[in-house]
Design an enzyme around this catalytic site. Sequence first.
Site, PDB file in Angstrom:
ATOM      1  CG  ASP A 141     -11.022   6.753 -32.540  1.00 41.77           C
ATOM      2  OD1 ASP A 141     -10.010   7.354 -32.945  1.00 41.77           O
ATOM      3  OD2 ASP A 141     -11.424   5.679 -33.026  1.00 41.77           O
ATOM      4  CG  ASP A 191     -13.234   1.526 -33.062  1.00 42.94           C
ATOM      5  OD1 ASP A 191     -12.445   2.500 -33.015  1.00 42.94           O
ATOM      6  OD2 ASP A 191     -13.423   0.858 -34.087  1.00 42.94           O
ATOM      7  CB  CYS A 214     -19.277  -0.110  -1.835  1.00 45.24           C
ATOM      8  SG  CYS A 214     -18.680  -0.366  -0.156  1.00 45.24           S
TER       9      CYS A 214
END
Length: 757
Positions: free
Chosen positions: A429, A627, A15
Amino acid sequence: MGTAQKQFNVGGMSCSFCAESIEKAYRRTDGVTDVDVSLAHEEVLVQYDDDRIGEVEVKDTLRDLGYTIRDPDKEKQYEDQQAELADGKRRLVLAGSASIVVAALMAWMVFVMGRFESESPVMDLATLALALGTMFGPGRYIKKKAYQSLRRGIFNQHVLLEAGAFAGLLGGFLGLSVFPGFPTVHFFAVSVFITTYHILSEYTSLIVRTRASQAVQSLLDLRPDTARRVTDDGVEEVPVDDLKVGDRVRVKPGENVPVDGEVVDGKSTVDESVATGESIPEEKSAGDEVIGGSVNETGTLLVEVTATGEDAFLNQVAHEIEEARAMKPGIIQLADRVLRYFVPTVLTIAALSFAFWVVAPLAWGAGPNVQRGAFAALAVLVLGYPCALGMATPLALIRGGGKAANRGILMRSGDAFQISPDVDHIILDKTGTITVGKPAVSEVVAFDGEEDNVLAMAASAEAFSEHPLADAILDRADGQGVEYVDPESFDSVTGKGVRATVAGEDVLVGKPGWLTNEGVDLSWAGDEVERLQHRGLTISGVVRGNDLVGLIGIGDEIKDDAAAAVQRMKDAGIAPVMITGDNERTARAVAEEVGIDRVMADVLPDEKRREVGRMQDEGHRLAMVGDGINDAPALTQADIGIAIGAGTDIAIESADVVLMGDRLGGVMDAYEIGEESYRKTRQNLLTAFTFNGVGVTAATTGLVHPVFAMVAMVLSVSAVLANNFAGQLVSGEGVNTDFTVESGDAGGIAEEGTAAD
């Protein structure tokens, strides 16, 4: 000598309290000048003065805190993760078994024997053995973390857990030796239960990260690490890292260009979208530069290496990613914001409760009530341990992660859940994100006859071509059922077009400028050429004899759901922004079609990251969708990085969320799931904190029996569990903890197993 910098991949962080503890420890270490901790990527970047402290001491600080340093090799890191998961499962089985036995003993004592106290030395000692075995067996690592934190003046969840666990032990020993009537078994049981709950909480967090990493691992298609080096003695295969400037390498069709270099022989088309974002390949011949990581598509190239090491494009991108990761704004999870104040508050209340019952009775003429004070302090520590608080966030992550997986989405980090409600801009993008990423015919203009006739003539001329634009024309012809024939003669003019003889007629297909140089009059078709160019399309003119018979506009096709996804962003009050390496004209055309108003074009990878950082400096919360390799630094810098699963491995590794398919609508699906999970986390925390708050308040009276503390702990955890999965079980949704990618199916997830169904 002077300032040095080291980056470590760290195991054992569960955490953001862990991240904060690491930061505090380093900031209190002499010689360390700066430290950045990324919980999402499990990395620590330390800057230090190597005149005052060495690398070994820097590593020892992490190890002393109870964390592990993973091997930098990716395969070894994956193995380390699996080992951590196995260790976590083993600890949970051991601690869980002890808890079951203790619960059975308590149930026997209360419901069969009919009393709260055992009055049996054998049962007392059996429970003591289970408590010591749990605390110093599977729970031993927690003590190490707590000790090292206390030694550095850091109060965290490990310190509070051990305070509660040792309080249980102390209460049990007091019952055995000092205060007859103290509920010995129940106090020893406390030590077992809270240790088990903590191990369970950490294991659930580990499942979320590790299982997502396993699914991502199956997506990664790492580039070959060898190249064909050409020497006077022939061709040899060598590691890419062994190449030097001036070496020559041969790159065959379909292979990645291994290094930055200059073409010395051969002609080919090269897909450089990794760097530029342009979906239309570039023609390459002698004298042209190529970029490492780009894809050689048609011909064989002989490339002379011009850059290696830190100067190479991919290494520069890697450096950008590391820098972005280190400088990414830190996120403190909601549960940890609560715990930051909860831990010292509980410890303070425990101390004050003891002092009150020792001192206050003097005010009404009684003697110090040490027994009641001890009972109160111990009960506060027991009831104060945030079992349900610790489970609230991991449970919400598992629930949200399972729901996302059912939709083909991998939520790789808690940030994806924590930040979703605050996102006000989504940066997209263009190539491969809004668009398909592959050239396709968008429009055919016929000046002489039907559209199919123009398409048949162009397809016949391009039938022997290996150029991606030719493939687009042939795909369109095949898709429309247009018949075409093989040309009698064929000649490809690199970077310009093709000459062919089709059914006895001379045919040219190529760029308008080349056709003009070949003596074809295009002036009368100028308006159509300009219109297609305004749409951002690449134009191929089709000439029969010396007459222009048509124009074919080729572009990167927009995804079917792109416009709808952009509208969903606007409806949610989120501003969509396009950022791309493509030219301004093409970017504007695509943005207009899908409904995006703000466009940033001609942007290089490092500039993308700077733009994201600039918007963050303005106070915006950003999600970035991409990507390609050129998107990776910006994906890392963004508050939430979202990678298209059909993209490159570097983009996927840099992201917080991975869309397993190429559907843009998955972006808003992920946003909505993250927002819902964060809402569920807040509900869980409110439920848990209510139980803890009421319990601690009641415990200060010194009248709360440990069995009621146990009941309160069980009820608080049960309430969190019930709230977390309410509705989900009714609807029949599974809660996935194990994800794998279906072979050959980029859009789906196969469920290996479910938990909490």
